[in-house]
Design an enzyme around this catalytic site. Sequence first.
Site, mmCIF file in Angstrom:
data_model
loop_
_atom_site.group_PDB
_atom_site.id
_atom_site.type_symbol
_atom_site.label_atom_id
_atom_site.label_comp_id
_atom_site.label_asym_id
_atom_site.label_seq_id
_atom_site.Cartn_x
_atom_site.Cartn_y
_atom_site.Cartn_z
ATOM 1 N N ARG A 68 0.795 -1.281 0.204
ATOM 2 C CA ARG A 68 -0.005 0.071 0.245
ATOM 3 C C ARG A 68 0.928 1.141 -0.039
ATOM 4 O O ARG A 68 1.921 1.420 0.788
ATOM 5 C CB ARG A 68 -0.855 0.051 1.128
ATOM 6 C CG ARG A 68 -1.604 1.028 1.532
ATOM 7 C CD ARG A 68 -2.797 1.207 0.196
ATOM 8 N NE ARG A 68 -3.915 2.103 0.697
ATOM 9 C CZ ARG A 68 -3.766 3.301 1.040
ATOM 10 N NH1 ARG A 68 -2.870 4.148 0.664
ATOM 11 N NH2 ARG A 68 -4.982 3.861 1.389
ATOM 12 N N GLU A 76 -11.162 4.825 -5.298
ATOM 13 C CA GLU A 76 -11.443 3.457 -5.217
ATOM 14 C C GLU A 76 -11.868 2.957 -6.720
ATOM 15 O O GLU A 76 -12.486 3.560 -7.357
ATOM 16 C CB GLU A 76 -12.584 3.040 -4.233
ATOM 17 C CG GLU A 76 -12.150 3.471 -2.686
ATOM 18 C CD GLU A 76 -11.296 2.692 -2.212
ATOM 19 O OE1 GLU A 76 -10.901 1.379 -3.041
ATOM 20 O OE2 GLU A 76 -10.620 2.808 -1.132
ATOM 21 N N ARG A 117 -1.041 -5.399 4.602
ATOM 22 C CA ARG A 117 -0.247 -4.870 3.528
ATOM 23 C C ARG A 117 0.954 -4.115 4.063
ATOM 24 O O ARG A 117 0.839 -3.345 5.164
ATOM 25 C CB ARG A 117 -1.143 -3.727 2.732
ATOM 26 C CG ARG A 117 -2.546 -4.593 2.226
ATOM 27 C CD ARG A 117 -3.397 -3.385 1.589
ATOM 28 N NE ARG A 117 -3.775 -2.470 2.614
ATOM 29 C CZ ARG A 117 -4.694 -1.572 2.254
ATOM 30 N NH1 ARG A 117 -5.273 -1.341 1.047
ATOM 31 N NH2 ARG A 117 -5.167 -0.853 3.313
#
Length: 192
Positions: A68, A76, A117
């Site tokens: 990330r 998104e 992540r």
Amino acid sequence: MSFKKVSALLVFGALVSAAGLWDSDQTPLQVLPAAQASGTYSLTGRVVQVSDGDTINLLVEKKQERIRLASIDAPETAHGSERPGQPFGEASRKNLAQYVAGKTLTVTCFEKDRYDRHICDIPVEGTTANRLQVEQGMAWANQQAKGKYLRDKSLPDLEKAARQKKLGLWSEPGAVSPWEWRVVCWKNKKCA
């Protein structure tokens, strides 16, 4: 980590490599001692997927690691009919892909998030992909929770410049931040 331990690890690595015990097709997971001391670590691998404008998959030691991008939040992309994508979600993903897709990179990471992540800066072309995404109007400087997730303090100024130039997502009025979109649209089902 002491100097003796670091030296021992380096000697061990050299011996393993010289003995041919290391598969040269593998890209090693690198946790650098200097980085460890400062609270950061490095991962080296090949980018095998660009999921959206702030998330990639890096192949490290034959294992995919989710990365990330630190300090930013991109529009998104769609996740099925229950989770529609935002305007510029796909454009942001493609913009990031042009810098990183298929490349072998060493990323600088800070921690793992609750989704496992790695939170990282992605160095490219003398800067970071994180900065490029914001500079080009493809992501927000992540100021959610009063800037709790903002490590790169230069990003708000880069975002302001992109807004003034009406770049990317700023070319249309009423841009909704991803952290608001996830609550209003995905959680509360009130997508506009």
